[in-house]
Design an enzyme around this catalytic site. Sequence first.
Site, PDB file in Angstrom:
ATOM      1  N   ASP A   9       5.153 -16.974   3.621  1.00  0.00           N
ATOM      2  CA  ASP A   9       5.007 -15.685   3.230  1.00  0.00           C
ATOM      3  C   ASP A   9       3.402 -15.666   2.662  1.00  0.00           C
ATOM      4  O   ASP A   9       2.765 -16.746   2.816  1.00  0.00           O
ATOM      5  CB  ASP A   9       5.827 -15.008   1.496  1.00  0.00           C
ATOM      6  CG  ASP A   9       5.282 -14.416   1.094  1.00  0.00           C
ATOM      7  OD1 ASP A   9       4.518 -13.402   1.260  1.00  0.00           O
ATOM      8  OD2 ASP A   9       4.881 -14.446  -0.607  1.00  0.00           O
ATOM      9  N   ASP A  11       0.780 -13.277   0.692  1.00  0.00           N
ATOM     10  CA  ASP A  11       0.583 -13.122  -0.306  1.00  0.00           C
ATOM     11  C   ASP A  11       0.991 -13.703  -1.826  1.00  0.00           C
ATOM     12  O   ASP A  11       2.844 -13.750  -2.212  1.00  0.00           O
ATOM     13  CB  ASP A  11       0.509 -11.266  -0.819  1.00  0.00           C
ATOM     14  CG  ASP A  11      -0.032 -10.920   0.193  1.00  0.00           C
ATOM     15  OD1 ASP A  11      -0.728 -11.276  -0.015  1.00  0.00           O
ATOM     16  OD2 ASP A  11       0.189  -9.699   0.633  1.00  0.00           O
TER      17      ASP A  11
HETATM   18  C1  XBP Z   1       3.442  -8.525  -1.091  1.00  0.00           C
HETATM   19  C2  XBP Z   1       2.631  -7.482  -0.703  1.00  0.00           C
HETATM   20  C3  XBP Z   1       2.071  -6.786  -0.560  1.00  0.00           C
HETATM   21  C4  XBP Z   1       0.493  -6.410  -1.076  1.00  0.00           C
HETATM   22  C5  XBP Z   1      -0.458  -5.352  -0.242  1.00  0.00           C
HETATM   23  O1  XBP Z   1       4.500  -8.386  -0.793  1.00  0.00           O
HETATM   24  O2  XBP Z   1       3.374  -6.865  -1.757  1.00  0.00           O
HETATM   25  O3  XBP Z   1       2.447  -5.382  -0.403  1.00  0.00           O
HETATM   26  O4  XBP Z   1       0.913  -6.354  -2.288  1.00  0.00           O
HETATM   27  O5  XBP Z   1      -0.310  -5.661   1.053  1.00  0.00           O
HETATM   28  P1  XBP Z   1       5.063 -10.267   0.398  1.00  0.00           P
HETATM   29  P2  XBP Z   1      -0.209  -3.631   1.638  1.00  0.00           P
HETATM   30  O6  XBP Z   1       4.253 -11.492  -0.824  1.00  0.00           O
HETATM   31  O7  XBP Z   1       6.488 -10.670  -0.664  1.00  0.00           O
HETATM   32  O8  XBP Z   1       5.141 -10.193   1.460  1.00  0.00           O
HETATM   33  O9  XBP Z   1      -0.896  -3.354   1.159  1.00  0.00           O
HETATM   34  O10 XBP Z   1      -1.155  -4.833   3.239  1.00  0.00           O
HETATM   35  O11 XBP Z   1       0.801  -3.888   2.047  1.00  0.00           O
HETATM   36 MG    MG Z   2       4.586 -13.074  -2.120  1.00  0.00          MG
END
Ligand code: XBP
Ligand code: MG
Length: 248
Positions: A9, A11
């Site tokens: 993953d 983020d």
């Molecule tokens: C990450 C997210 C993303 C970011 C924003 O979740 O939820 O939506 O917060 O990104 P994960 P965008 O780590 O579970 O993938 O604004 O580009 O959608």
């Molecule tokens: Mg994440």
Amino acid sequence: MTLKALIFDVDGTLAATEELHRRAFNQMFADYDLDWHWDQTLYRRLLGVTGGKERIASYLNEIGYPADGGLRGQIPEMHAKKTGYYAGYVTSGALELRPGVVRLMREAVAENIAIAIATTTSIANVRALLDTNFPTDLVEALKIIGAGDMVENKKPAPDVYKLVVEKLTVEPGECLAFEDSRNGLLSAISAGIPTLITPDTYTDDHDFTGAISVASDLGEPGAPYSYISGQGEGHEFVSIAMLKEFQV
Ligand code: XBP
Ligand code: MG
């Protein structure tokens, strides 16, 4: 376990990105003369909905914004602006990768284990992080990237992990996923992929039931991770040898 691929993953897992996402949303709201401000407490809750466009839409619902209100149609444009701000912060060097990420990826590549990405964030954000924070050998090694709108249903749906596994031409049970959140964990395990969790500051109160292992981070030689639960106790850092010992 037989280990053929590590799927990461982005983020919260590769880096603590959510604070920058939050700031980018707020900066974009100001451009639209909206007096909305997502503070950290609110944002922690809003993270329950993955994907920036989906998060804005869910917020509009939450504040009772009319179903036919003009902003609804502007979400893609608002989100593109937010992506521009976020990618700008990342390329200006605002982030550091979490401990052990580069070391473990390099170890995987050296052992002929594939490395890949499965994220809900926009591909532009992934590219900004790769270009700014990753050594070029790993950028080249990360051939499979599942991101953002490449799939219909974002996490916690399994779609992005299924896509990545299919492209890697491996079985889900031959992969390990690395996640930081409940939604990410649900996504990976519902695709059949055992999952190791390194909680982020925004996700440290999530329920990680179902994870194969939970650790503070991936650790480094001389900077051990803190074991939290599951398999992997008694190691200083997460290594390929340790992961291969996992019983799945
Ligand atoms: C990450 C997210 C993303 C970011 C924003 O979740 O939820 O939506 O917060 O990104 P994960 P965008 O780590 O579970 O993938 O604004 O580009 O959608
Ligand atoms: Mg994440």
